[in-house]
Design a protein around this motif. Sequence first.
Motif, short mmCIF file in Angstrom:
data_model
loop_
_atom_site.label_atom_id
_atom_site.label_comp_id
_atom_site.label_asym_id
_atom_site.label_seq_id
_atom_site.Cartn_x
_atom_site.Cartn_y
_atom_site.Cartn_z
N UNK A 59 3.04 6.72 -4.27
CA UNK A 59 4.04 6.54 -3.16
C UNK A 59 3.08 6.02 -1.95
N UNK A 60 2.14 6.74 -1.68
CA UNK A 60 1.32 6.46 -0.44
C UNK A 60 0.62 5.28 -0.64
N UNK A 61 0.04 4.84 -1.74
CA UNK A 61 -0.53 3.54 -1.89
C UNK A 61 0.49 2.56 -1.64
N UNK A 62 1.65 2.61 -2.02
CA UNK A 62 2.75 1.67 -1.91
C UNK A 62 2.90 1.47 -0.36
N UNK A 63 3.21 2.60 0.27
CA UNK A 63 3.41 2.75 1.79
C UNK A 63 2.21 2.02 2.42
N UNK A 64 0.86 2.32 2.12
CA UNK A 64 -0.22 1.56 2.86
C UNK A 64 -0.15 0.34 2.47
N UNK A 65 0.01 -0.29 1.28
CA UNK A 65 -0.16 -1.72 1.24
C UNK A 65 1.16 -2.53 1.86
N UNK A 66 2.14 -1.69 2.13
CA UNK A 66 3.70 -2.31 2.71
C UNK A 66 3.03 -2.69 4.29
N UNK A 67 2.28 -1.56 4.88
CA UNK A 67 1.82 -1.35 6.20
C UNK A 67 0.86 -2.55 6.33
N UNK A 76 -0.29 -12.72 12.06
CA UNK A 76 -0.32 -14.08 11.75
C UNK A 76 1.17 -14.92 12.11
N UNK A 77 2.05 -13.89 12.85
CA UNK A 77 3.41 -14.40 13.01
C UNK A 77 4.24 -15.21 12.09
N UNK A 78 3.95 -14.40 11.06
CA UNK A 78 4.87 -14.78 10.13
C UNK A 78 6.03 -13.77 9.72
N UNK A 79 7.14 -14.35 8.88
CA UNK A 79 8.13 -13.40 8.58
C UNK A 79 7.78 -12.25 7.71
N UNK A 80 8.31 -11.14 7.96
CA UNK A 80 8.03 -9.67 7.09
C UNK A 80 8.74 -9.78 5.88
N UNK A 81 7.95 -9.36 4.82
CA UNK A 81 8.57 -9.35 3.51
C UNK A 81 9.71 -8.25 3.60
N UNK A 82 10.98 -8.38 3.41
CA UNK A 82 11.91 -7.61 3.38
C UNK A 82 12.02 -6.33 2.60
N UNK A 83 10.99 -6.37 1.52
CA UNK A 83 10.98 -5.43 0.61
C UNK A 83 10.07 -4.34 1.16
N UNK A 84 9.02 -4.64 2.08
CA UNK A 84 7.97 -4.01 2.76
C UNK A 84 8.86 -3.20 3.85
N UNK A 85 9.45 -4.11 4.64
CA UNK A 85 10.31 -3.05 5.82
C UNK A 85 11.25 -2.12 5.21
N UNK A 86 11.92 -2.22 3.95
CA UNK A 86 12.74 -1.36 3.47
C UNK A 86 11.81 -0.16 3.08
N UNK A 87 10.78 -0.32 2.41
CA UNK A 87 9.95 0.71 1.97
C UNK A 87 9.30 1.36 3.09
N UNK A 88 9.20 0.96 4.23
CA UNK A 88 8.55 1.74 5.30
C UNK A 88 9.77 2.52 5.83
#
Length: 181
Positions: A59-67, A76-88
């Motif tokens: 779970x921590x590795x998943x959070x780390x990678x999403x961050x 890089x001023x790119x849109x965020x992955x909604x899945x990453x936003x949801x995870x955090x």
Amino acid sequence: MRFRFISGHVALDLAGTVGHRHAEDRYDLLTDPEALARWALEAGLVDTAPPAEARDLAATVALREAIYRLVMASIQREPADPGDVELVNAAAENAPVAVTLRGPGELVRTGDLRAVRATVARAAIELLGGPARGQLKRCGASPCSRLYLDASRRGSRRWCDMRECGNRAKAAAYRRRHATA
Ligand SMILES: [Zn+2]
């Protein structure tokens, strides 16, 4: 290798437990659940090492990678992955590490690794959603991939760490200049 806390922010230091992300010698310091418990302790998030299981590590590795991905998207001023936003956001919903005052100068931080993740996720949300977002940077010295907060007045810092990455980048630039001269 030892954990380093040089990024100026706990969420970025968590992301920094993976080094040389885009190089062949990529390494991950969170090798097992015990390493994760040690990281939480050394990061100052808790005062005693919390019990750690394999699912905490996952779970921590998943959070780390999403961050990491969210910070890179921001830089890089790119849109965020909604899945990453949801995870955090989901990690931040849990109760964070508890702080208790025992007396003047006696602050105790207690919590399990779920609370540690909640604390890191909340800090990441404050970072990515607040004004400090403009200070996010990725180290400019190859193969370092470390994220850090540039709190310098002019925002001109180029490396995560002057002693190691700064000197390495300067030495490489010197070699390049003299190889072409
Ligand atoms: Zn660096």
